[in-house]
Structure formats: structure tokens, C-alpha cells
Design a protein around this motif. Structure first.
Motif, mmCIF file in Angstrom:
data_model
loop_
_atom_site.group_PDB
_atom_site.id
_atom_site.type_symbol
_atom_site.label_atom_id
_atom_site.label_comp_id
_atom_site.label_asym_id
_atom_site.label_seq_id
_atom_site.Cartn_x
_atom_site.Cartn_y
_atom_site.Cartn_z
ATOM 1 N N MET A 1 0.854 -1.177 0.000
ATOM 2 C CA MET A 1 0.000 0.000 0.000
ATOM 3 C C MET A 1 0.897 1.237 0.000
ATOM 4 N N SER A 2 0.671 2.150 -0.919
ATOM 5 C CA SER A 2 1.521 3.329 -0.989
ATOM 6 C C SER A 2 0.815 4.548 -0.404
ATOM 7 N N VAL A 3 1.619 5.518 -0.032
ATOM 8 C CA VAL A 3 1.108 6.763 0.530
ATOM 9 C C VAL A 3 0.579 7.638 -0.609
ATOM 10 N N ARG A 4 -0.616 8.156 -0.446
ATOM 11 C CA ARG A 4 -1.205 9.043 -1.454
ATOM 12 C C ARG A 4 -0.550 10.410 -1.344
ATOM 13 N N MET A 5 -0.026 10.911 -2.448
ATOM 14 C CA MET A 5 0.591 12.234 -2.468
ATOM 15 C C MET A 5 -0.433 13.249 -2.974
ATOM 16 N N SER A 18 -14.257 13.672 0.244
ATOM 17 C CA SER A 18 -13.713 12.440 -0.338
ATOM 18 C C SER A 18 -12.880 11.660 0.668
ATOM 19 N N GLU A 19 -12.826 10.357 0.438
ATOM 20 C CA GLU A 19 -11.938 9.516 1.228
ATOM 21 C C GLU A 19 -10.507 9.759 0.762
ATOM 22 N N LEU A 20 -9.624 10.084 1.711
ATOM 23 C CA LEU A 20 -8.215 10.308 1.379
ATOM 24 C C LEU A 20 -7.460 8.999 1.278
ATOM 25 N N GLY A 21 -7.997 7.963 1.901
ATOM 26 C CA GLY A 21 -7.378 6.656 1.809
ATOM 27 C C GLY A 21 -7.620 5.824 3.047
ATOM 28 N N VAL A 22 -7.063 4.623 2.995
ATOM 29 C CA VAL A 22 -7.156 3.671 4.104
ATOM 30 C C VAL A 22 -5.735 3.272 4.461
ATOM 31 N N SER A 23 -5.405 3.379 5.722
ATOM 32 C CA SER A 23 -4.038 3.066 6.164
ATOM 33 C C SER A 23 -3.751 1.571 6.063
ATOM 34 N N PRO A 24 -2.468 1.229 6.080
ATOM 35 C CA PRO A 24 -2.119 -0.189 6.211
ATOM 36 C C PRO A 24 -2.541 -0.690 7.600
ATOM 37 N N TRP A 25 -2.647 -2.004 7.732
ATOM 38 C CA TRP A 25 -2.971 -2.596 9.028
ATOM 39 C C TRP A 25 -1.807 -2.393 9.985
ATOM 40 N N PRO A 73 -2.425 10.156 14.014
ATOM 41 C CA PRO A 73 -1.447 10.822 13.137
ATOM 42 C C PRO A 73 -0.490 9.845 12.442
ATOM 43 N N THR A 74 -0.091 8.788 13.129
ATOM 44 C CA THR A 74 0.781 7.783 12.518
ATOM 45 C C THR A 74 0.056 7.069 11.385
ATOM 46 N N LEU A 75 -1.175 6.671 11.629
ATOM 47 C CA LEU A 75 -1.948 5.988 10.590
ATOM 48 C C LEU A 75 -2.202 6.919 9.397
ATOM 49 N N ALA A 76 -2.476 8.189 9.683
ATOM 50 C CA ALA A 76 -2.685 9.160 8.600
ATOM 51 C C ALA A 76 -1.405 9.355 7.784
ATOM 52 N N ALA A 77 -0.252 9.442 8.458
ATOM 53 C CA ALA A 77 1.023 9.628 7.750
ATOM 54 C C ALA A 77 1.344 8.447 6.847
ATOM 55 N N ARG A 78 0.818 7.283 7.178
ATOM 56 C CA ARG A 78 1.029 6.092 6.348
ATOM 57 C C ARG A 78 -0.001 5.998 5.223
ATOM 58 N N THR A 79 -0.926 6.974 5.186
ATOM 59 C CA THR A 79 -2.018 6.944 4.222
ATOM 60 C C THR A 79 -1.902 8.044 3.173
ATOM 61 N N TYR A 80 -1.647 9.282 3.622
ATOM 62 C CA TYR A 80 -1.564 10.399 2.669
ATOM 63 C C TYR A 80 -0.550 11.427 3.169
ATOM 64 N N ASP A 110 -7.057 2.740 9.607
ATOM 65 C CA ASP A 110 -7.842 3.974 9.667
ATOM 66 C C ASP A 110 -8.364 4.317 8.279
ATOM 67 N N ARG A 111 -9.673 4.475 8.175
ATOM 68 C CA ARG A 111 -10.320 4.931 6.939
ATOM 69 C C ARG A 111 -10.527 6.439 7.122
ATOM 70 N N ILE A 112 -9.895 7.234 6.260
ATOM 71 C CA ILE A 112 -9.771 8.675 6.472
ATOM 72 C C ILE A 112 -10.513 9.455 5.392
ATOM 73 N N THR A 113 -11.388 10.363 5.825
ATOM 74 C CA THR A 113 -12.155 11.207 4.908
ATOM 75 C C THR A 113 -11.973 12.668 5.296
ATOM 76 N N LEU A 114 -11.765 13.519 4.290
ATOM 77 C CA LEU A 114 -11.676 14.965 4.514
ATOM 78 C C LEU A 114 -13.094 15.511 4.598
ATOM 79 N N ALA A 115 -13.547 15.803 5.814
ATOM 80 C CA ALA A 115 -14.930 16.244 6.030
ATOM 81 C C ALA A 115 -15.136 17.692 5.598
#
Length: 157
Positions: A1-5, A18-25, A73-80, A110-115
């Protein structure tokens, strides 16, 4: 799983709703729970005593709710990642719920959405929805809405 730039604050604005992404487990191991207990001085047996917790309400030790929040924050950094940001500051929380405990040894993501997004000095104020899933469960471990302030390095506001 790669980090979304994400190409700066301008592109981020186009992603509201929109969903920014889903972190790795991520495995929630006993040593992480113990370290958090030591730092916070919250050494309740449900977190740090596997023998006693085995007979407790959760059938084993569980992560602290605040540990789950601290991992966002760790899960988010691994996502986007947003380019041209000089700093990210945790500004607060709008709401937090812990519908289900995280048992030690379980894996979360973590399933992350920009509200929403607003202006803030030379950057932006973000409201992010976090939905922390537990592998194999239909119930989330944490549902939280965080508020962060981004300082734009390039003045891209």
C-alpha cells in the motif's frame, strides 16, 4: 500500500467530502500498550495484566482509548501526505467514540475522509473523519473527527 501524495493545499481543497485513503494494518501489541501505560501512568489491569485480564470483561488486555487516538497521526502519515506543508498542528477534536475495544494482538487500520476545510493564516484548517477498523470485525474501534491546522511552506493557500 503506498502513501497518497496530494499536491498542496489547492489540490486538498478539491478533495473535501472524499476519502483520502485507508491506512495499512497495524498490530496493537502488548509492548505498545505497556509503553503507553507507562508514559500516561494509566496502568489499569485491563491494559497491562494479561493474566488478570484473561478473566476480565474483554477476555484479555485491551488498548487504551487514548492510545487509539494517539495513533491517528501515525496511521494518517502512512495513508496520505500533502506537499508543501511546513507544519501540521493538532488543534482538537470535534467528537470521539470508542464503540468496541481493541484487544491486544488485533490489527487496526484507519479509513480517512476529509470532512471539511477552511482557511487558517498561511494554510488551512482541516476536519478529518477517522473510522478505525479492526480486522475481522464489522464494528469500528474508534470513530473520531479531528481538527488540524496546516501551515503551507509555499504560501499555497
Amino acid at each position: 500500500m503506498s502513501v497518497r501524495m496530494i499536491d498542496g493545499v489547492r489540490e486538498l481543497r478539491t478533495l473535501v467530502g472524499s476519502e483520502l485513503g485507508v491506512s495499512p494494518w497495524l498490530e496493537v501489541a502488548q509492548d505498545r500498550v505497556d509503553a503507553f501505560a507507562d508514559i500516561t501512568e494509566d496502568r489499569q489491569w485491563i491494559h497491562v495484566d494479561p493474566e488478570m485480564a484473561a478473566d476480565g470483561p474483554f477476555g484479555g488486555t485491551v488498548a487504551h482509548g487514548y492510545l487509539t487516538l494517539a495513533l491517528l497521526p501515525t496511521l494518517a502519515a502512512r495513508t496520505y501526505r500533502v506537499d508543501d506543508i511546513s507544519a501540521v498542528v493538532n488543534y482538537g477534536l470535534e467528537r470521539v467514540r470508542f464503540p468496541r475495544p481493541i484487544r491486544v494482538g488485533e490489527h487496526i487500520r484507519d479509513r480517512i475522509t476529509l470532512a471539511s476545510m477552511g482557511e487558517f493564516r498561511a494554510g488551512a484548517r482541516l476536519v478529518i473523519d477517522h473510522y478505525v477498523e479492526v480486522r475481522g470485525s464489522t464494528s469500528p474501534a474508534c470513530v473520531a473527527q479531528t481538527v488540524s491546522l496546516l501551515a503551507s511552506a509555499g504560501g499555497d493557500s
